[in-house]
Design a protein around this motif. Sequence first.
Motif, PDB file in Angstrom:
ATOM      1  N   SER A 195       0.825  -1.208   0.000  1.00  0.00           N
ATOM      2  CA  SER A 195       0.000   0.000   0.000  1.00  0.00           C
ATOM      3  C   SER A 195       0.856   1.254   0.000  1.00  0.00           C
ATOM      4  N   ALA A 196       1.963   1.237   0.768  1.00  0.00           N
ATOM      5  CA  ALA A 196       2.873   2.389   0.781  1.00  0.00           C
ATOM      6  C   ALA A 196       3.632   2.504  -0.537  1.00  0.00           C
ATOM      7  N   VAL A 213       5.220   5.059  -5.705  1.00  0.00           N
ATOM      8  CA  VAL A 213       5.427   4.931  -7.152  1.00  0.00           C
ATOM      9  C   VAL A 213       4.571   5.948  -7.909  1.00  0.00           C
ATOM     10  N   ALA A 214       3.322   6.102  -7.474  1.00  0.00           N
ATOM     11  CA  ALA A 214       2.447   7.070  -8.134  1.00  0.00           C
ATOM     12  C   ALA A 214       2.992   8.489  -8.003  1.00  0.00           C
ATOM     13  N   ARG A 254       0.685   4.931 -12.856  1.00  0.00           N
ATOM     14  CA  ARG A 254       0.016   5.527 -11.702  1.00  0.00           C
ATOM     15  C   ARG A 254      -1.305   4.836 -11.422  1.00  0.00           C
ATOM     16  N   PHE A 255      -2.038   4.455 -12.471  1.00  0.00           N
ATOM     17  CA  PHE A 255      -3.311   3.765 -12.286  1.00  0.00           C
ATOM     18  C   PHE A 255      -3.110   2.410 -11.618  1.00  0.00           C
ATOM     19  N   VAL A 256      -2.153   1.628 -12.150  1.00  0.00           N
ATOM     20  CA  VAL A 256      -1.895   0.291 -11.594  1.00  0.00           C
ATOM     21  C   VAL A 256      -1.377   0.406 -10.161  1.00  0.00           C
ATOM     22  N   ALA A 257      -0.440   1.328  -9.925  1.00  0.00           N
ATOM     23  CA  ALA A 257       0.109   1.501  -8.581  1.00  0.00           C
ATOM     24  C   ALA A 257      -0.973   1.933  -7.599  1.00  0.00           C
ATOM     25  N   GLY A 258      -1.831   2.841  -8.027  1.00  0.00           N
ATOM     26  CA  GLY A 258      -2.915   3.290  -7.158  1.00  0.00           C
ATOM     27  C   GLY A 258      -3.914   2.185  -6.860  1.00  0.00           C
ATOM     28  N   PHE A 259      -4.202   1.347  -7.860  1.00  0.00           N
ATOM     29  CA  PHE A 259      -5.143   0.244  -7.662  1.00  0.00           C
ATOM     30  C   PHE A 259      -4.580  -0.777  -6.674  1.00  0.00           C
ATOM     31  N   VAL A 260      -3.328  -1.167  -6.869  1.00  0.00           N
ATOM     32  CA  VAL A 260      -2.704  -2.140  -5.972  1.00  0.00           C
ATOM     33  C   VAL A 260      -2.616  -1.573  -4.554  1.00  0.00           C
TER      34      VAL A 260
END
Length: 294
Positions: free
Chosen positions: A33-34, A39-40, A68-74
């Motif tokens: 989560s961090a 990354v985003a 950013r989308f993938v990092a935010g989703f994960v």
Amino acid sequence: MPLVLAVEETLTATAEGWLGGPIGFAVTLGLLSALGVLVAVFCGVAHKWPHRVGPRWRLGLLATRWIRFVAGFVSGLAFLTLLVSIPIPRSDGSPSVALLGLFLENNPGAAATGLAAGVAALIGGGVVLAGSIGGDTPRERADLVTSMCGALLFVAWLITVLTSSRLLEEDYVALAHKWPGGPLGFLLSAGAGVPLGIAGAVWAIQRRRRLTLPGTALLVAPSIALITASLSVLIGAVPPRDYKGPYLCDKGFYCALDQTHDQAGLIVGLGWLALPITAALLGYAAFRAAKRTR
């Protein structure tokens, strides 16, 4: 939330077989989560200020958006899994219950440990990012640290909403029966209060130059309080996972509602339905107002 609920059994089995057991799995989720947030943030800085990251880390607009989308989703999925697994105390002193109970059976503190690890990683990573790509001046680096602190405040706010939804159940029951329109009016007001609070906060922030900082804070603070209280009421009205019916249930908002009203599920559903309806009406009103000013 539906995705976490759908894979609950798979997550539980994975946690049992993970390195370090459920606690190790929770710590991994906290670090994920961090990491997603960091990354985003890094991709956003790399796209907006490419000179700060060097030639090899410069990314195009499409790549930046997808990463950013993938990092935010994960990050969001990992954080939500931890958040809904934290034991929330009951107002009557009965054993704590989590929304999912993912790590509770044998390791009650696993979710809190994972969340603490995520917060620590976010603070440490934020300091590193601020020092390396935060900017050329102390003010620019301080702005990045402030943004990261905003993420921590958001975590604290979510925990406050979830905790108050259980601790104040009895108060909500008493208030609902005194409210104009009874429990239905109470839950409809809570559903409408969330978008109204968001609209009030956005309106004040957009006019912060005219209102000045103290004036903006005086308007934003009650708006956030309204959002917090309304969400707490709506979440507190949701029946627990182990709900046994109106005759066998223990204390709780939904239990008391079901014991005094035949259509408790409908009343709670209408309260939640008031949220998107009010949001749609406010959005339409804002669209019409913006169209008239053009």
